[in-house]
Motif scaffolding. Structure first.
Motif, PDB file in Angstrom:
ATOM      1  N   MET A  33       0.815  -1.219   0.000  1.00 61.40           N
ATOM      2  CA  MET A  33       0.000   0.000   0.000  1.00 61.40           C
ATOM      3  C   MET A  33       0.850   1.270   0.000  1.00 61.40           C
ATOM      4  SD  MET A  33      -3.046  -0.895  -0.322  1.00 61.40           S
ATOM      5  CE  MET A  33      -2.968  -2.554  -0.919  1.00 61.40           C
ATOM      6  N   LEU A  34       2.094   1.153   0.441  1.00 61.26           N
ATOM      7  CA  LEU A  34       2.992   2.314   0.447  1.00 61.26           C
ATOM      8  C   LEU A  34       3.877   2.377  -0.799  1.00 61.26           C
ATOM      9  CD1 LEU A  34       4.111   2.265   4.190  1.00 61.26           C
ATOM     10  CD2 LEU A  34       2.577   3.913   3.089  1.00 61.26           C
ATOM     11  N   ALA A  35       3.785   1.369  -1.667  1.00 59.83           N
ATOM     12  CA  ALA A  35       4.691   1.283  -2.821  1.00 59.83           C
ATOM     13  C   ALA A  35       4.551   2.466  -3.774  1.00 59.83           C
ATOM     14  CB  ALA A  35       4.464  -0.027  -3.569  1.00 59.83           C
ATOM     15  N   ASP A  36       3.343   2.962  -3.952  1.00 59.70           N
ATOM     16  CA  ASP A  36       3.117   4.043  -4.912  1.00 59.70           C
ATOM     17  C   ASP A  36       3.306   5.436  -4.333  1.00 59.70           C
ATOM     18  OD1 ASP A  36       2.527   2.211  -6.886  1.00 59.70           O
ATOM     19  OD2 ASP A  36       0.374   2.269  -6.496  1.00 59.70           O
ATOM     20  N   GLN A  37       2.959   5.586  -3.055  1.00 63.44           N
ATOM     21  CA  GLN A  37       3.003   6.921  -2.449  1.00 63.44           C
ATOM     22  C   GLN A  37       2.918   6.828  -0.935  1.00 63.44           C
ATOM     23  OE1 GLN A  37      -0.668   8.202  -4.359  1.00 63.44           O
ATOM     24  NE2 GLN A  37      -1.650   8.356  -2.365  1.00 63.44           N
ATOM     25  N   PRO A  38       3.364   7.863  -0.246  1.00 58.83           N
ATOM     26  CA  PRO A  38       3.183   7.909   1.214  1.00 58.83           C
ATOM     27  C   PRO A  38       1.691   7.999   1.545  1.00 58.83           C
ATOM     28  CG  PRO A  38       4.823   9.500   0.507  1.00 58.83           C
ATOM     29  CD  PRO A  38       4.152   8.991  -0.724  1.00 58.83           C
ATOM     30  N   ARG A  39       1.333   7.502   2.701  1.00 55.51           N
ATOM     31  CA  ARG A  39      -0.080   7.513   3.103  1.00 55.51           C
ATOM     32  C   ARG A  39      -0.211   7.792   4.594  1.00 55.51           C
ATOM     33  NH1 ARG A  39      -2.940   5.553  -1.241  1.00 55.51           N
ATOM     34  NH2 ARG A  39      -1.830   4.142  -2.612  1.00 55.51           N
ATOM     35  N   ARG A  40      -1.357   8.359   4.962  1.00 54.15           N
ATOM     36  CA  ARG A  40      -1.651   8.592   6.375  1.00 54.15           C
ATOM     37  C   ARG A  40      -2.139   7.288   7.008  1.00 54.15           C
ATOM     38  NH1 ARG A  40      -4.695  12.921   4.316  1.00 54.15           N
ATOM     39  NH2 ARG A  40      -6.527  12.089   5.388  1.00 54.15           N
ATOM     40  N   PHE A  41      -2.050   7.237   8.322  1.00 50.84           N
ATOM     41  CA  PHE A  41      -2.379   6.034   9.076  1.00 50.84           C
ATOM     42  C   PHE A  41      -3.781   5.519   8.748  1.00 50.84           C
ATOM     43  CE2 PHE A  41      -3.969   3.652  12.655  1.00 50.84           C
ATOM     44  CZ  PHE A  41      -2.907   2.849  13.010  1.00 50.84           C
ATOM     45  N   ASN A  42      -4.793   6.396   8.863  1.00 54.39           N
ATOM     46  CA  ASN A  42      -6.173   5.947   8.641  1.00 54.39           C
ATOM     47  C   ASN A  42      -6.411   5.515   7.203  1.00 54.39           C
ATOM     48  OD1 ASN A  42      -7.100   6.162  11.278  1.00 54.39           O
ATOM     49  ND2 ASN A  42      -7.569   8.339  11.056  1.00 54.39           N
ATOM     50  N   GLU A  43      -5.727   6.142   6.262  1.00 57.84           N
ATOM     51  CA  GLU A  43      -5.831   5.728   4.866  1.00 57.84           C
ATOM     52  C   GLU A  43      -5.260   4.314   4.705  1.00 57.84           C
ATOM     53  OE1 GLU A  43      -4.554   7.268   0.395  1.00 57.84           O
ATOM     54  OE2 GLU A  43      -3.583   8.156   2.159  1.00 57.84           O
ATOM     55  N   LEU A  44      -4.110   4.077   5.320  1.00 60.93           N
ATOM     56  CA  LEU A  44      -3.513   2.739   5.278  1.00 60.93           C
ATOM     57  C   LEU A  44      -4.463   1.701   5.881  1.00 60.93           C
ATOM     58  CD1 LEU A  44       0.223   3.151   6.333  1.00 60.93           C
ATOM     59  CD2 LEU A  44      -0.630   2.112   4.232  1.00 60.93           C
TER      60      LEU A  44
ATOM     61  N   ALA B 275      11.633   0.610  12.509  1.00 61.99           N
ATOM     62  CA  ALA B 275      12.846   0.174  13.212  1.00 61.99           C
ATOM     63  C   ALA B 275      13.816  -0.519  12.260  1.00 61.99           C
ATOM     64  CB  ALA B 275      12.479  -0.765  14.359  1.00 61.99           C
ATOM     65  N   ASP B 276      13.276  -1.215  11.253  1.00 60.61           N
ATOM     66  CA  ASP B 276      14.117  -1.911  10.271  1.00 60.61           C
ATOM     67  C   ASP B 276      14.611  -0.988   9.158  1.00 60.61           C
ATOM     68  OD1 ASP B 276      13.942  -4.321  11.581  1.00 60.61           O
ATOM     69  OD2 ASP B 276      12.333  -5.107  10.316  1.00 60.61           O
ATOM     70  N   GLY B 277      14.165   0.267   9.175  1.00 63.10           N
ATOM     71  CA  GLY B 277      14.605   1.209   8.150  1.00 63.10           C
ATOM     72  C   GLY B 277      13.839   1.105   6.846  1.00 63.10           C
ATOM     73  N   MET B 278      12.665   0.481   6.879  1.00 61.11           N
ATOM     74  CA  MET B 278      11.860   0.307   5.661  1.00 61.11           C
ATOM     75  C   MET B 278      10.869   1.447   5.451  1.00 61.11           C
ATOM     76  SD  MET B 278      12.772  -2.666   4.488  1.00 61.11           S
ATOM     77  CE  MET B 278      13.779  -3.968   5.130  1.00 61.11           C
ATOM     78  N   VAL B 279      10.456   2.071   6.552  1.00 64.42           N
ATOM     79  CA  VAL B 279       9.392   3.078   6.512  1.00 64.42           C
ATOM     80  C   VAL B 279       9.840   4.327   7.262  1.00 64.42           C
ATOM     81  CG1 VAL B 279       7.072   3.555   7.430  1.00 64.42           C
ATOM     82  CG2 VAL B 279       7.518   1.400   6.291  1.00 64.42           C
ATOM     83  N   THR B 280       9.437   5.473   6.720  1.00 68.78           N
ATOM     84  CA  THR B 280       9.646   6.738   7.430  1.00 68.78           C
ATOM     85  C   THR B 280       8.313   7.198   7.997  1.00 68.78           C
ATOM     86  OG1 THR B 280       9.253   8.056   5.440  1.00 68.78           O
ATOM     87  CG2 THR B 280      11.546   7.485   5.946  1.00 68.78           C
ATOM     88  N   ARG B 281       8.396   7.940   9.061  1.00 67.32           N
ATOM     89  CA  ARG B 281       7.211   8.491   9.724  1.00 67.32           C
ATOM     90  C   ARG B 281       7.381   9.997   9.770  1.00 67.32           C
ATOM     91  NH1 ARG B 281       5.691   9.862  15.063  1.00 67.32           N
ATOM     92  NH2 ARG B 281       3.567   9.217  15.568  1.00 67.32           N
ATOM     93  N   LYS B 282       6.442  10.696   9.162  1.00 70.26           N
ATOM     94  CA  LYS B 282       6.516  12.155   9.115  1.00 70.26           C
ATOM     95  C   LYS B 282       5.273  12.739   9.777  1.00 70.26           C
ATOM     96  CE  LYS B 282       7.055  15.974   5.862  1.00 70.26           C
ATOM     97  NZ  LYS B 282       7.143  16.343   4.443  1.00 70.26           N
ATOM     98  N   VAL B 283       5.500  13.590  10.800  1.00 73.28           N
ATOM     99  CA  VAL B 283       4.386  14.218  11.515  1.00 73.28           C
ATOM    100  C   VAL B 283       4.205  15.627  10.960  1.00 73.28           C
ATOM    101  CG1 VAL B 283       3.498  14.936  13.761  1.00 73.28           C
ATOM    102  CG2 VAL B 283       4.914  12.875  13.581  1.00 73.28           C
ATOM    103  N   HIS B 284       2.997  15.914  10.477  1.00 74.89           N
ATOM    104  CA  HIS B 284       2.680  17.248   9.955  1.00 74.89           C
ATOM    105  C   HIS B 284       2.128  18.096  11.092  1.00 74.89           C
ATOM    106  CE1 HIS B 284       3.273  16.174   5.723  1.00 74.89           C
ATOM    107  NE2 HIS B 284       2.722  15.006   6.037  1.00 74.89           N
ATOM    108  N   PRO B 285       2.606  19.341  11.210  1.00 72.02           N
ATOM    109  CA  PRO B 285       2.181  20.209  12.327  1.00 72.02           C
ATOM    110  C   PRO B 285       0.780  20.787  12.105  1.00 72.02           C
ATOM    111  CG  PRO B 285       3.716  21.385  10.928  1.00 72.02           C
ATOM    112  CD  PRO B 285       3.598  19.991  10.367  1.00 72.02           C
ATOM    113  N   THR B 286      -0.214  19.928  12.144  1.00 72.97           N
ATOM    114  CA  THR B 286      -1.597  20.358  12.014  1.00 72.97           C
ATOM    115  C   THR B 286      -2.321  20.023  13.306  1.00 72.97           C
ATOM    116  OG1 THR B 286      -2.213  18.216  11.072  1.00 72.97           O
ATOM    117  CG2 THR B 286      -1.648  19.963   9.505  1.00 72.97           C
ATOM    118  N   VAL B 287      -3.552  20.516  13.429  1.00 76.20           N
ATOM    119  CA  VAL B 287      -4.359  20.194  14.600  1.00 76.20           C
ATOM    120  C   VAL B 287      -5.589  19.445  14.113  1.00 76.20           C
ATOM    121  CG1 VAL B 287      -5.656  21.116  16.555  1.00 76.20           C
ATOM    122  CG2 VAL B 287      -3.542  22.230  15.818  1.00 76.20           C
ATOM    123  N   PRO B 288      -5.754  18.190  14.459  1.00 76.97           N
ATOM    124  CA  PRO B 288      -4.790  17.334  15.164  1.00 76.97           C
ATOM    125  C   PRO B 288      -3.624  16.975  14.237  1.00 76.97           C
ATOM    126  CG  PRO B 288      -6.667  16.016  14.451  1.00 76.97           C
ATOM    127  CD  PRO B 288      -6.965  17.442  14.072  1.00 76.97           C
TER     128      PRO B 288
END
Length: 129
Positions: free
Chosen positions: A36-47, A68-81
């Protein structure tokens, strides 16, 4: 007649490490998440929606392990929430390619596999009766 035991090969010290990583990479939730992440980054609920059937806890656990294995990055956007987006690293993308090839192989052979299963079930049922 007593047969001699086959010569034992020296154990590769990395076998357990390889086995542990293959176990994680072969897990259905890992495969689906990477796919599901192969084509583009996605938000948690979308995943969670795209994967279907995965609990919030299992998706969280899967994403943390992949991070932890270095396969995925996690990016937090400064929005509310705050919105959290997950994407594949180069390492994760290099794993996505063979996973997608394996999935394509399964689709190409699905009819044949299902026919063999049906025949096996029929033969097994006949033997039991």
């Amino acid at each position: 007649m007593h047969m001699p035991a086959p010569p034992s090969l020296p154990a590769n010290p990395d076998c357990r490490k390889v086995n542990a990583i293959l176990g994680r990479m072969g897990d259905k939730w890992t495969i689906l998440t990477i796919t599901m992440l192969a084509d583009q980054p996605r938000r948690f609920n979308e995943l969670k929606r795209l994967i279907g059937g995965i609990s919030q806890q299992m998706l969280t656990r899967t994403l943390k392990a992949l991070e932890a294995d270095g396969m995925v990055t996690r990016k937090v956007h400064p929005t509310v929430p705050p919105q959290v987006e997950y994407g594949l690293t180069d390492l994760g993308a290099s794993l996505a390619a063979p996973i997608m090839q394996l999935a394509a192989w399964v689709l190409d052979h699905l009819g044949e596999i299902e026919a063999h299963r049906a025949l096996h079930d029929k033969e097994t049922k006949h033997v039991r009766n």
